[in-house]
Motif scaffolding. Structure first.
Motif, PDB file in Angstrom:
ATOM      1  N   GLU A 103      -0.289  12.357 -15.050  1.00  0.00           N
ATOM      2  CA  GLU A 103      -1.213  11.261 -15.342  1.00  0.00           C
ATOM      3  C   GLU A 103      -0.452   9.960 -15.574  1.00  0.00           C
ATOM      4  OE1 GLU A 103      -1.350  14.196 -17.056  1.00  0.00           O
ATOM      5  OE2 GLU A 103      -3.184  15.066 -16.235  1.00  0.00           O
ATOM      6  N   GLY A 104       0.618  10.053 -16.347  1.00  0.00           N
ATOM      7  CA  GLY A 104       1.449   8.868 -16.584  1.00  0.00           C
ATOM      8  C   GLY A 104       2.065   8.343 -15.303  1.00  0.00           C
ATOM      9  N   ALA A 105       2.511   9.251 -14.431  1.00  0.00           N
ATOM     10  CA  ALA A 105       3.096   8.836 -13.155  1.00  0.00           C
ATOM     11  C   ALA A 105       2.051   8.146 -12.288  1.00  0.00           C
ATOM     12  CB  ALA A 105       3.699  10.034 -12.432  1.00  0.00           C
ATOM     13  N   ALA A 106       0.839   8.684 -12.276  1.00  0.00           N
ATOM     14  CA  ALA A 106      -0.230   8.069 -11.480  1.00  0.00           C
ATOM     15  C   ALA A 106      -0.533   6.662 -11.994  1.00  0.00           C
ATOM     16  CB  ALA A 106      -1.481   8.941 -11.506  1.00  0.00           C
ATOM     17  N   LEU A 107      -0.609   6.513 -13.310  1.00  0.00           N
ATOM     18  CA  LEU A 107      -0.870   5.193 -13.891  1.00  0.00           C
ATOM     19  C   LEU A 107       0.278   4.232 -13.605  1.00  0.00           C
ATOM     20  CD1 LEU A 107      -2.481   6.220 -17.283  1.00  0.00           C
ATOM     21  CD2 LEU A 107      -3.610   5.086 -15.351  1.00  0.00           C
ATOM     22  N   ARG A 108       1.492   4.732 -13.689  1.00  0.00           N
ATOM     23  CA  ARG A 108       2.659   3.881 -13.422  1.00  0.00           C
ATOM     24  C   ARG A 108       2.732   3.491 -11.950  1.00  0.00           C
ATOM     25  NH1 ARG A 108       3.089   1.659 -18.039  1.00  0.00           N
ATOM     26  NH2 ARG A 108       3.696   3.058 -19.705  1.00  0.00           N
ATOM     27  N   TYR A 109       2.292   4.378 -11.067  1.00  0.00           N
ATOM     28  CA  TYR A 109       2.257   4.034  -9.645  1.00  0.00           C
ATOM     29  C   TYR A 109       1.239   2.914  -9.406  1.00  0.00           C
ATOM     30  CZ  TYR A 109       1.588   4.133  -4.659  1.00  0.00           C
ATOM     31  OH  TYR A 109       1.487   3.752  -3.351  1.00  0.00           O
ATOM     32  N   PHE A 110       0.097   3.015 -10.072  1.00  0.00           N
ATOM     33  CA  PHE A 110      -0.915   1.964  -9.974  1.00  0.00           C
ATOM     34  C   PHE A 110      -0.325   0.637 -10.457  1.00  0.00           C
ATOM     35  CE2 PHE A 110      -4.641  -0.296 -11.769  1.00  0.00           C
ATOM     36  CZ  PHE A 110      -5.341  -0.487 -10.587  1.00  0.00           C
ATOM     37  N   ASP A 111       0.403   0.673 -11.565  1.00  0.00           N
ATOM     38  CA  ASP A 111       1.059  -0.525 -12.101  1.00  0.00           C
ATOM     39  C   ASP A 111       2.059  -1.089 -11.086  1.00  0.00           C
ATOM     40  OD1 ASP A 111       1.793  -2.463 -14.088  1.00  0.00           O
ATOM     41  OD2 ASP A 111       3.507  -1.204 -14.630  1.00  0.00           O
ATOM     42  N   LEU A 112       2.834  -0.217 -10.464  1.00  0.00           N
ATOM     43  CA  LEU A 112       3.799  -0.645  -9.453  1.00  0.00           C
ATOM     44  C   LEU A 112       3.081  -1.314  -8.279  1.00  0.00           C
ATOM     45  CD1 LEU A 112       6.691  -0.742  -8.295  1.00  0.00           C
ATOM     46  CD2 LEU A 112       6.296   1.561  -7.400  1.00  0.00           C
ATOM     47  N   THR A 113       1.970  -0.727  -7.858  1.00  0.00           N
ATOM     48  CA  THR A 113       1.204  -1.286  -6.750  1.00  0.00           C
ATOM     49  C   THR A 113       0.680  -2.677  -7.094  1.00  0.00           C
ATOM     50  OG1 THR A 113       0.586   0.932  -6.035  1.00  0.00           O
ATOM     51  CG2 THR A 113      -0.759  -0.887  -5.206  1.00  0.00           C
ATOM     52  N   LEU A 114       0.159  -2.845  -8.305  1.00  0.00           N
ATOM     53  CA  LEU A 114      -0.322  -4.170  -8.722  1.00  0.00           C
ATOM     54  C   LEU A 114       0.818  -5.180  -8.774  1.00  0.00           C
ATOM     55  CD1 LEU A 114      -2.892  -3.236 -11.522  1.00  0.00           C
ATOM     56  CD2 LEU A 114      -3.357  -4.033  -9.190  1.00  0.00           C
ATOM     57  N   THR A 115       1.973  -4.732  -9.197  1.00  0.00           N
ATOM     58  CA  THR A 115       3.143  -5.611  -9.246  1.00  0.00           C
ATOM     59  C   THR A 115       3.516  -6.072  -7.839  1.00  0.00           C
ATOM     60  OG1 THR A 115       3.920  -4.470 -11.221  1.00  0.00           O
ATOM     61  CG2 THR A 115       5.540  -5.781 -10.039  1.00  0.00           C
ATOM     62  N   CYS A 116       3.451  -5.168  -6.877  1.00  0.00           N
ATOM     63  CA  CYS A 116       3.728  -5.527  -5.478  1.00  0.00           C
ATOM     64  C   CYS A 116       2.731  -6.575  -4.991  1.00  0.00           C
ATOM     65  CB  CYS A 116       3.645  -4.294  -4.577  1.00  0.00           C
ATOM     66  SG  CYS A 116       4.981  -3.116  -4.790  1.00  0.00           S
ATOM     67  N   ILE A 117       1.457  -6.344  -5.275  1.00  0.00           N
ATOM     68  CA  ILE A 117       0.417  -7.272  -4.831  1.00  0.00           C
ATOM     69  C   ILE A 117       0.624  -8.649  -5.458  1.00  0.00           C
ATOM     70  CG2 ILE A 117      -2.061  -7.775  -4.969  1.00  0.00           C
ATOM     71  CD1 ILE A 117      -2.451  -4.671  -4.680  1.00  0.00           C
ATOM     72  N   ASP A 118       0.936  -8.687  -6.751  1.00  0.00           N
ATOM     73  CA  ASP A 118       1.189  -9.967  -7.420  1.00  0.00           C
ATOM     74  C   ASP A 118       2.351 -10.710  -6.764  1.00  0.00           C
ATOM     75  OD1 ASP A 118      -0.856  -9.526  -9.226  1.00  0.00           O
ATOM     76  OD2 ASP A 118       0.477  -8.895 -10.856  1.00  0.00           O
ATOM     77  N   CYS A 119       3.403  -9.989  -6.429  1.00  0.00           N
ATOM     78  CA  CYS A 119       4.568 -10.613  -5.802  1.00  0.00           C
ATOM     79  C   CYS A 119       4.205 -11.135  -4.413  1.00  0.00           C
ATOM     80  CB  CYS A 119       5.734  -9.624  -5.727  1.00  0.00           C
ATOM     81  SG  CYS A 119       7.264 -10.372  -5.131  1.00  0.00           S
ATOM     82  N   HIS A 120       3.449 -10.360  -3.646  1.00  0.00           N
ATOM     83  CA  HIS A 120       3.042 -10.808  -2.313  1.00  0.00           C
ATOM     84  C   HIS A 120       2.215 -12.092  -2.414  1.00  0.00           C
ATOM     85  CE1 HIS A 120       3.740  -6.915   0.108  1.00  0.00           C
ATOM     86  NE2 HIS A 120       4.568  -6.985  -0.908  1.00  0.00           N
ATOM     87  N   GLN A 121       1.334 -12.162  -3.398  1.00  0.00           N
ATOM     88  CA  GLN A 121       0.538 -13.380  -3.583  1.00  0.00           C
ATOM     89  C   GLN A 121       1.434 -14.565  -3.937  1.00  0.00           C
ATOM     90  OE1 GLN A 121      -2.363 -11.999  -6.447  1.00  0.00           O
ATOM     91  NE2 GLN A 121      -3.828 -11.514  -4.838  1.00  0.00           N
ATOM     92  N   TYR A 122       2.427 -14.320  -4.776  1.00  0.00           N
ATOM     93  CA  TYR A 122       3.376 -15.375  -5.128  1.00  0.00           C
ATOM     94  C   TYR A 122       4.109 -15.864  -3.878  1.00  0.00           C
ATOM     95  CZ  TYR A 122       7.542 -17.639  -6.984  1.00  0.00           C
ATOM     96  OH  TYR A 122       8.544 -18.536  -7.245  1.00  0.00           O
ATOM     97  N   LEU A 123       4.565 -14.931  -3.062  1.00  0.00           N
ATOM     98  CA  LEU A 123       5.296 -15.309  -1.839  1.00  0.00           C
ATOM     99  C   LEU A 123       4.407 -16.110  -0.896  1.00  0.00           C
ATOM    100  CD1 LEU A 123       7.364 -12.082  -1.157  1.00  0.00           C
ATOM    101  CD2 LEU A 123       8.192 -14.271  -2.038  1.00  0.00           C
ATOM    102  N   GLU A 124       3.139 -15.754  -0.806  1.00  0.00           N
ATOM    103  CA  GLU A 124       2.209 -16.518   0.032  1.00  0.00           C
ATOM    104  C   GLU A 124       2.075 -17.957  -0.455  1.00  0.00           C
ATOM    105  OE1 GLU A 124      -1.541 -14.499   0.445  1.00  0.00           O
ATOM    106  OE2 GLU A 124      -0.573 -12.717   1.261  1.00  0.00           O
ATOM    107  N   THR A 125       2.027 -18.143  -1.779  1.00  0.00           N
ATOM    108  CA  THR A 125       1.916 -19.500  -2.315  1.00  0.00           C
ATOM    109  C   THR A 125       3.194 -20.300  -2.058  1.00  0.00           C
ATOM    110  OG1 THR A 125       2.677 -18.934  -4.549  1.00  0.00           O
ATOM    111  CG2 THR A 125       0.305 -18.805  -4.131  1.00  0.00           C
ATOM    112  N   GLU A 126       4.315 -19.593  -1.889  1.00  0.00           N
ATOM    113  CA  GLU A 126       5.585 -20.252  -1.604  1.00  0.00           C
ATOM    114  C   GLU A 126       5.806 -20.441  -0.098  1.00  0.00           C
ATOM    115  OE1 GLU A 126       7.788 -21.524  -3.898  1.00  0.00           O
ATOM    116  OE2 GLU A 126       6.186 -21.053  -5.303  1.00  0.00           O
ATOM    117  N   GLY A 127       4.865 -19.974   0.698  1.00  0.00           N
ATOM    118  CA  GLY A 127       4.961 -20.162   2.145  1.00  0.00           C
ATOM    119  C   GLY A 127       5.791 -19.138   2.874  1.00  0.00           C
ATOM    120  N   LEU A 128       5.982 -17.963   2.283  1.00  0.00           N
ATOM    121  CA  LEU A 128       6.751 -16.914   2.968  1.00  0.00           C
ATOM    122  C   LEU A 128       5.854 -15.802   3.439  1.00  0.00           C
ATOM    123  CD1 LEU A 128       9.900 -16.626   0.713  1.00  0.00           C
ATOM    124  CD2 LEU A 128       9.674 -17.759   2.893  1.00  0.00           C
TER     125      LEU A 128
END
Length: 128
Positions: A103-128
């Motif tokens: 259960e903890g691993a599943a929740l942590r994977y979800f957290d990792l996925t959200l972190t990836c999405i946040d970074c991708h959004q940041y990169l889009e705002t920076e034009g990459l």
């Protein structure tokens, strides 16, 4: 005449070198993203099979990928912060898998996925 030619050739040559560097960076980013996808597939498979070793392998690969990719993305405080958050999220996933906590691993994977999405959004705002 030669100095004029050299002066006009230099910007074109610089532009060609920049274009080549951009192409190398683009290819490196694509390889990095493919590596993250392979790691994520391993994590998802491990979660579905309750195979903690597979989850650990995928999470450890994400940590290694994130630490090794800085040279071809951004050197900004915001990007460094996103990279650190991704490393922490992957490490927490790795720790949950080591503890045998599905259960903890599943929740942590979800957290990792959200972190990836946040970074991708940041990169889009920076034009990459």
């Amino acid at each position: 005449g030669w100095l004029v030619f050299s002066a006009t050739a230099a910007p074109q040559q610089q532009e060609e070198q920049k274009s080549e560097r951009d192409q190398v960076k683009s290819e490196a980013r694509q390889a990095f993203m493919r590596g993250k996808l392979v790691s994520n597939q391993k994590i998802v498979e491990g979660l579905s099979l309750k195979n903690f070793e597979m989850i650990q392998e995928g999470a450890a690969a994400v940590v290694v990928l994130v630490k090794g990719q800085h040279w071809f993305v951004l050197d900004t405080p915001g990007y460094r912060q996103h990279s650190q958050e991704m490393t922490r999220a992957a490490q927490r996933l790795l720790d949950a898998a080591k503890d045998g906590n599905i259960e903890g691993a599943a929740l942590r994977y979800f957290d990792l996925t959200l972190t990836c999405i946040d970074c991708h959004q940041y990169l889009e705002t920076e034009g990459l």
